[in-house]
Motif scaffolding. Structure first.
Motif, PDB file in Angstrom:
ATOM      1  N   ILE A  17       0.840  -1.214   0.000  1.00 14.77           N
ATOM      2  CA  ILE A  17       0.000   0.000   0.000  1.00 14.77           C
ATOM      3  C   ILE A  17       0.865   1.251   0.000  1.00 14.77           C
ATOM      4  CG2 ILE A  17      -1.615   1.346   1.416  1.00 14.77           C
ATOM      5  CD1 ILE A  17      -2.887  -1.354   2.231  1.00 14.77           C
ATOM      6  N   LEU A  18       1.915   1.258   0.831  1.00 17.10           N
ATOM      7  CA  LEU A  18       2.796   2.432   0.870  1.00 17.10           C
ATOM      8  C   LEU A  18       3.557   2.597  -0.443  1.00 17.10           C
ATOM      9  CD1 LEU A  18       4.183   2.275   4.505  1.00 17.10           C
ATOM     10  CD2 LEU A  18       2.548   3.912   3.568  1.00 17.10           C
TER      11      LEU A  18
ATOM     12  N   GLU B 258       2.462   9.039  -1.515  1.00 14.95           N
ATOM     13  CA  GLU B 258       2.088  10.257  -0.784  1.00 14.95           C
ATOM     14  C   GLU B 258       1.631   9.935   0.638  1.00 14.95           C
ATOM     15  OE1 GLU B 258      -1.018   8.757  -3.532  1.00 14.95           O
ATOM     16  OE2 GLU B 258       0.902   9.671  -3.971  1.00 14.95           O
ATOM     17  N   LEU B 259       1.180   8.694   0.875  1.00  8.65           N
ATOM     18  CA  LEU B 259       0.856   8.280   2.250  1.00  8.65           C
ATOM     19  C   LEU B 259       2.104   8.296   3.122  1.00  8.65           C
ATOM     20  CD1 LEU B 259      -1.566   5.239   1.789  1.00  8.65           C
ATOM     21  CD2 LEU B 259      -2.108   7.461   2.751  1.00  8.65           C
TER      22      LEU B 259
ATOM     23  N   THR C  96       5.329  10.836   7.287  1.00  6.08           N
ATOM     24  CA  THR C  96       6.594  11.456   7.663  1.00  6.08           C
ATOM     25  C   THR C  96       6.367  12.819   8.298  1.00  6.08           C
ATOM     26  OG1 THR C  96       7.691  10.307   5.855  1.00  6.08           O
ATOM     27  CG2 THR C  96       8.844  12.182   6.781  1.00  6.08           C
ATOM     28  N   SER C  97       5.517  13.609   7.687  1.00  8.48           N
ATOM     29  CA  SER C  97       5.256  14.935   8.262  1.00  8.48           C
ATOM     30  C   SER C  97       4.445  14.823   9.552  1.00  8.48           C
ATOM     31  CB  SER C  97       4.537  15.822   7.249  1.00  8.48           C
ATOM     32  OG  SER C  97       3.262  15.281   6.946  1.00  8.48           O
TER      33      SER C  97
ATOM     34  N   PRO D  21      11.267  10.333   4.254  1.00  7.32           N
ATOM     35  CA  PRO D  21      10.489   9.093   4.335  1.00  7.32           C
ATOM     36  C   PRO D  21      11.346   7.849   4.553  1.00  7.32           C
ATOM     37  CG  PRO D  21       9.717  10.420   2.503  1.00  7.32           C
ATOM     38  CD  PRO D  21      10.962  11.081   3.024  1.00  7.32           C
ATOM     39  N   SER D  22      12.568   7.845   4.011  1.00  2.80           N
ATOM     40  CA  SER D  22      13.417   6.662   4.200  1.00  2.80           C
ATOM     41  C   SER D  22      13.790   6.472   5.671  1.00  2.80           C
ATOM     42  CB  SER D  22      14.666   6.754   3.340  1.00  2.80           C
ATOM     43  OG  SER D  22      15.426   7.883   3.704  1.00  2.80           O
ATOM     44  N   ASN D  23      13.973   7.560   6.405  1.00  2.00           N
ATOM     45  CA  ASN D  23      14.266   7.445   7.833  1.00  2.00           C
ATOM     46  C   ASN D  23      13.081   6.843   8.584  1.00  2.00           C
ATOM     47  OD1 ASN D  23      16.792   8.527   7.491  1.00  2.00           O
ATOM     48  ND2 ASN D  23      16.209  10.592   8.130  1.00  2.00           N
TER      49      ASN D  23
END
Length: 134
Positions: free
Chosen positions: A44-45, A50-51, A56-57, A64-66
């Motif tokens: 799904i991700l 954008e999910l 992330t925010s 996002p990788s972190n």
């Protein structure tokens, strides 16, 4: 193939593999369902990147990788803890079974001795022991 397409294909391939393992009873349900859920979440991700940006925010992480690596480490930590609990339970069960076998063996030897038919113990050199096979 893009990175997202590869992630979708890999996660769906893992889900199919887990279903095959589950149907052949090579993995138990309580383990397979967790991994199937992780595989579906990754698919799904990957399908909707954008999910991941929204998560992330929301969490307050820069990239996002972190977030992905942090979540992966947390999942693996929980898997290690769960497997440690399983191993501890199996060790306790093995110890209990070994004690019960020893007590049953003692009861059999005592009953045989009381009946006047002494049974050789595991250290005796009887017809079925290792000492006669040397």
């Amino acid at each position: 193939m893009s990175g997202y397409g590869f992630a979708i294909a890999a996660s769906l391939g893992i889900v199919v593999f887990l279903v095959v393992l589950l149907r052949s009873r090579r993995v138990r349900e309580k383990y397979a369902f967790i991994w199937i859920a992780v595989g579906i979440a990754v698919a799904i991700l990957a399908a909707f990147p954008e999910l991941m940006l929204g998560l992330t925010s929301l969490v307050g992480i820069q990239t996002p990788s972190n977030l992905l690596f942090s979540a992966s480490l947390i999942v693996l930590l929980f898997v290690c803890i769960q497997l440690s609990v399983e191993v501890s339970g199996l060790e306790e069960e093995t110890r209990t079974l070994a004690e019960e076998v020893a007590l049953l063996r003692l009861d059999v030897e005592r009953a045989a001795a009381a009946a006047g038919n002494p049974q050789p113990g595991p250290d005796a050199s009887g017809p079925g022991s290792d000492a006669s096979n040397r």
